[in-house]
Scaffold this active site. Structure first.
Site, PDB file in Angstrom:
ATOM      1  CE  LYS A 351      -2.877   0.596   3.612  1.00  0.00           C
ATOM      2  NZ  LYS A 351      -2.746   1.886   4.310  1.00  0.00           N
ATOM      3  N   GLY A 424      -5.123   7.582   5.466  1.00  0.00           N
ATOM      4  CA  GLY A 424      -4.300   8.533   6.214  1.00  0.00           C
ATOM      5  C   GLY A 424      -3.016   8.853   5.467  1.00  0.00           C
ATOM      6  CB  SER A 497       5.118   9.617  11.826  1.00  0.00           C
ATOM      7  OG  SER A 497       4.262   9.702  10.700  1.00  0.00           O
ATOM      8  CD  GLN A 499       0.593   7.899   7.527  1.00  0.00           C
ATOM      9  OE1 GLN A 499       0.053   8.688   8.303  1.00  0.00           O
ATOM     10  NE2 GLN A 499      -0.012   6.816   7.086  1.00  0.00           N
ATOM     11  CG  ASP A 645       0.617  -0.161   9.302  1.00  0.00           C
ATOM     12  OD1 ASP A 645       0.248   0.664  10.174  1.00  0.00           O
ATOM     13  OD2 ASP A 645       0.997   0.170   8.172  1.00  0.00           O
ATOM     14  CE  LYS A 672      -0.238   3.797  12.917  1.00  0.00           C
ATOM     15  NZ  LYS A 672       0.498   4.537  11.897  1.00  0.00           N
ATOM     16  NE  ARG A 676      -5.161  -0.341  12.988  1.00  0.00           N
ATOM     17  CZ  ARG A 676      -4.487  -0.163  11.853  1.00  0.00           C
ATOM     18  NH1 ARG A 676      -3.176  -0.121  11.871  1.00  0.00           N
ATOM     19  NH2 ARG A 676      -5.124  -0.055  10.715  1.00  0.00           N
ATOM     20  NE  ARG A 750      -2.727  -2.150   8.324  1.00  0.00           N
ATOM     21  CZ  ARG A 750      -2.442  -2.532   7.075  1.00  0.00           C
ATOM     22  NH1 ARG A 750      -2.597  -3.791   6.712  1.00  0.00           N
ATOM     23  NH2 ARG A 750      -2.009  -1.659   6.185  1.00  0.00           N
TER      24      ARG A 750
HETATM   25  C1  S3P Z   1       2.660   4.578   6.302  1.00  0.00           C
HETATM   26  C2  S3P Z   1       3.240   4.860   7.489  1.00  0.00           C
HETATM   27  C3  S3P Z   1       2.729   4.367   8.777  1.00  0.00           C
HETATM   28  C4  S3P Z   1       1.705   3.260   8.593  1.00  0.00           C
HETATM   29  C5  S3P Z   1       0.738   3.541   7.489  1.00  0.00           C
HETATM   30  C6  S3P Z   1       1.464   3.735   6.181  1.00  0.00           C
HETATM   31  C7  S3P Z   1       3.262   5.142   5.072  1.00  0.00           C
HETATM   32  O1  S3P Z   1       2.081   5.437   9.453  1.00  0.00           O
HETATM   33  O2  S3P Z   1       1.009   3.047   9.794  1.00  0.00           O
HETATM   34  O3  S3P Z   1      -0.175   2.471   7.344  1.00  0.00           O
HETATM   35  O4  S3P Z   1       2.922   4.672   3.959  1.00  0.00           O
HETATM   36  O5  S3P Z   1       4.096   6.039   5.186  1.00  0.00           O
HETATM   37  P1  S3P Z   1       2.936   6.426  10.402  1.00  0.00           P
HETATM   38  O6  S3P Z   1       4.069   6.855   9.600  1.00  0.00           O
HETATM   39  O7  S3P Z   1       2.023   7.548  10.715  1.00  0.00           O
HETATM   40  O8  S3P Z   1       3.287   5.615  11.584  1.00  0.00           O
END
Ligand code: S3P
Length: 800
Positions: A351, A424, A497, A499, A645, A672, A676, A750
């Site tokens: 993903k 997210g 993180s 993200q 995750d 999340k 969770r 999940r």
């Molecule tokens: C992700 C980073 C993770 C993960 C999410 C996908 C990404 O989140 O939980 O499902 O693709 O960068 P965080 O970076 O906020 O922990």
């Protein structure tokens, strides 16, 4: 206001749910529309023992007789004067062009009706009816409530009446400033009694919307069919008419007189819509003239996905559930206890990498071909958002996507908010990328995403000079102002993180100078790897990575490995099930993602990596796992971001291990797709798994080998309603670790999948509610679960 602006019509939640006892409902014009309303009211109990009556007038005496024979009306007359006495509610069910003469007659007779009489109509354009009313009555009567039921049929006449014509259809009411609230309440009650959903809009808006959604398409169909019917080879055209043209002939088969009236009554709004259409047509004409395939693909791709996208947006659902099921539905999984886990499978694409492949492909120069793309709702939302910003994207077809990059500054302002569903990752990465654009954007998501914190990206982006508005508490929607000059920053992330890191790197591409991000613990590094793959230089020193803005990206092929986060459900399934032997092919084993492998191996799992290789800058391997007894462990804190995750599934492994598993330092799990920690603790408690929840973690008491587990009767309080064909598939030697029960997945994919695999060691069936979002990350989960040996069904949840 232009009709393309997004304004949400008010869905009326009024309490009026019917017609008061003793009412006299007068239907003026007893065709299909009036007759079906009478039929629906009858079905709702109007005109029975409550003392109310339904009467009708129609110039055609035959229609009145038929209406009486069919039991739709209690009495009728060929003149309005014959039925108006003591009327409570008069429904003008006549065409718009007939409205004037009916209103003139009504005005003369109103003294004979109840003084509180309420009038409504069913005309398909509203400004014309309002203007006629003002002309006839001298002002808009406060007890005239204009309305338009959006329902119909190709048939006409009272004979074709159906009580169900309005069921689950929309009725738009267009009250005016002086409309009396109790009059509006009565009309709302009328339509609700007929089974319709009532929406409130103003008159002009109604006419603009209908001009685009109904009148323009009819106009085009009439014109196209007429044009082709005049040509020399018309016989051939009609002889071979198939597919598209047939649909046009169906629409063009509608009532000519009615449509003439509509185009006369709604002239202004129709002409406006036609102008827009002509502009669009000339863009397409130009693309065809110039043989500009990219431009054509752009238009066709956007159009072919528009319906699914906008339906999802309107219902605030994820993307593909809507597409597959054609309506919003809640899904429940029913998992039989027991089952095996054997075979060789390949789970869908990663993903995180799928999101990024679209983002970087769109911003690059040239064409990016992606294989193994995850056709899940989250990554499809990202894909569609780029289409909305003018990027031509072909596919996906069986994991293949072709992105025609527009370069760093080639994105176009989308026509409305960008909707990213449950994703997210999409929202956070987009916020960085969009902060550097020349145009304004708004990012919205579904209910779960709307609860998630966005301050973690908005705050550092503001430090870079971005202008971003959030809703209260830093939640979505995000409103991002374009045209800001961003400056690189040094940012010490307060949480680990990927993200946030990726968001800032993407903003950094558009910023002046260097953007540096320091992470408190290693997080997935796909953005850095992929940027490098696209020819963009990214530096890394220990815990810090950086890049300089102002460069460009060069397109290239991307092979997306299988998602280790999806593979996890099957790794755990095999790890907890005696006799299992499973190979998961082509799984991404990037060192920043393999926490789950490290943790399962530390728990004693028989898990080996085979055929290790590198594909497109990402390490990949086949994962071979066989059953071996697990033991509880203290999960090393440094593994938490690397398995972030995977914890829902890992908790199920812990529940089947011998002894206690302890997790700490995982407070990120609380923000999340759901909380969770709480969702898993509640679900495990339902199944009888002992656990203690902490702010940042959980202790889980395993009931695996050595503890003897619980017997097949281990779920004393739960008696599922299963059919005999759905009996447990376990053998007498089967040793369950916990009971069964009904689980609230909190619409978190999940959580839903974790409790599904828990069924392999349950003593009784597990029902998992609200599983539709499994399609966000793992649309083929059910098929693969069945293929390896789980026994489960999905069903529509009642009340959905
Ligand atoms: C992700 C980073 C993770 C993960 C999410 C996908 C990404 O989140 O939980 O499902 O693709 O960068 P965080 O970076 O906020 O922990």
């Amino acid at each position: 206001m232009s009709a393309s602006e997004s304004t949400t019509p008010l869905v009326s939640q009024g309490t009026g749910s019917g017609i008061p006892p003793g009412s006299r409902v007068v239907i003026v014009g007893l065709g299909l529309i009036g007759g079906s309303l009478a039929a629906a009211l009858r079905e709702a109990g109007v005109g029975g023992s409550d003392g109310s009556v339904i009467v009708a007038s129609d110039p055609d005496g035959e229609e009145i007789r038929r209406g009486q024979d069919m039991g739709l009306i209690d009495a009728g007359s060929t003149s309005l004067a014959g039925v108006i006495d003591a009327a409570t509610l008069v429904v003008l069910a006549v065409p718009v062009m007939a409205m004037r003469s009916v209103m003139v007659e009504l005005k003369a007779l109103l003294h004979r009706a109840d003084a509180r009489v309420v009038i409504t109509d069913v005309g398909s354009t509203k400004a014309a009816v309002r203007d006629t009313a003002v002309e006839v009555f001298g002002e808009m009567p406060s007890r005239l409530v204009l309305g338009h039921p959006i329902a119909g049929s190709e048939k006409s006449g009272v004979r074709a009446s159906m009580a169900s014509l309005y069921h689950n259809h929309k009725v738009i009411l267009t009250p005016c400033e002086n409309t009396a609230p109790e009059a509006q309440g009565l009309v709302e009650g009328l339509w609700r009694a007929a089974g319709a959903e009532v929406l409130i809009m103003d008159v002009e808006r109604h006419d603009q919307v209908l001009a685009r959604t109904s009148h323009l398409p009819h106009l085009l169909a009439f014109s196209l069919v007429d044009t082709l019917a005049r040509q020399d080879e018309r016989l051939d055209i009609f002889r071979y008419a198939a597919g598209g043209f047939r649909d046009f002939t169906r629409i063009a088969g509608s009532d000519p007189v009615m449509w003439r009236d509509v185009f006369q009554a709604n002239q202004g709004a129709v002409l406006e819509a036609l102008d827009d259409f002509e502009a669009g047509l000339s863009r397409l004409r130009q693309a065809v003239t110039q043989g500009d395939g990219d431009a054509m693909l752009g238009i066709f791709d956007r159009a072919s996905h528009a319906r699914h996208y906008f339906d999802s947006l309107l219902n605030q659902t994820s993307y593909q559930a809507e597409y597959q099921m054609q309506e919003t539905a809640k899904l429940r999984y029913r998992v039989a206890p027991g089952g095996g886990v054997t075979g060789r499978i390949r789970v869908p694409g990663d993903k995180s990498i799928s999101h990024r492949s679209i983002m970087l492909g769109a911003l690059s120069e040239g064409v990016t071909e992606v294989s193994g793309f995850l056709e899940g709702e989250d990554s499809l939302a990202t894909l569609q958002a780029f289409r909305e910003m003018g990027v031509t994207i072909e596919g996906p077809h069986q994991g293949r996507v072709v992105i025609h990059g527009v370069g760093m500054h080639g994105l176009k302002k989308p026509a409305g908010p960008l909707y990213v569903g449950n994703a997210g990752t999409a929202m956070r990465l987009f916020s960085g990328l969009l902060a550097g654009q020349a145009f304004d954007t708004e990012l919205t998501g579904d209910a779960s995403l709307t609860r998630r914190p966005m301050g973690r990206v908005a705050d550092p982006l503001r430090q870079m000079g971005a202008v971003i508005d959030t809703a209260e508490g830093g939640r979505p929607p995000l409103k991002i102002k374009g045209g800001q000059a961003l400056k690189g920053i040094r940012y010490d992330m307060p949480m680990a993180s990927a993200q946030v890191k990726s968001c800032l790197l993407l903003a950094g591409l558009f910023a002046e100078g260097e953007t540096r991000v320091r992470e408190p613990a290693p997080t997935r590094d796909h953005t850095e790897r992929m940027l490098t793959g696209f020819g963009y230089s990214v530096g890394r020193d220990g815990d810090t990575c950086w890049l300089r803005g102002g460069g460009s990206l060069t397109a290239g092929p991307i092979d997306v490995p299988s998602d280790i986060s999806s593979a996890t459900f099957f790794l755990v399934a095999a790890a907890i099930t005696p006799g299992s032997d499973l190979v998961l092919e082509h799984v991404g084993v990037n060192p920043t993602r393999i926490g789950v492998i490290n943790i399962l191996q530390a728990m004693g799992a028989d898990l080996r990596l085979q055929n290790s290789r590198e594909v497109g800058g990402e390490p990949v391997a086949d994962l071979h796992i066989r059953y071996a007894p697990l033991k509880g462990i203290d999960i090393p804190v440094d593994q938490v971001p690397l398995a972030i995750d995977e914890f829902p599934a890992l908790f199920i492994a812990a529940a089947n291990a011998e002894g206690i598993t302890r997790l700490r330092g995982a407070d990120e799990l609380r923000v999340k797709e759901s909380d969770r920690l709480q969702a898993m603790a509640d679900g495990m408690t339902t199944l009888g798994i002992d656990n203690t929840l902490y702010d940042d973690g959980i202790d889980i008491v395993g009931r695996g080998e050595g503890d003897g587990g619980v017997g097949p009767s281990g779920s004393p309080s739960y008696s599922p309603s299963y059919s005999p064909s759905y009996s447990p598939s376990y053998s007498p030697s089967y040793s369950p670790s916990y009971g069964g029960g009904r689980i609230d997945s909190r619409e978190d994919h999940r959580i839903a999948m974790a409790f599904t695999i828990a069924g392999l060691r349950a003593s009784a069936p597990i029902e998992v509610d609200d599983c539709a979002n499994v399609a966000t990350s793992f649309p083929t989960f059910l098929d693969l679960a069945r293929r390896v040996g789980l026994s489960l069904e999905e069903e529509r949840q009642e009340g959905a």
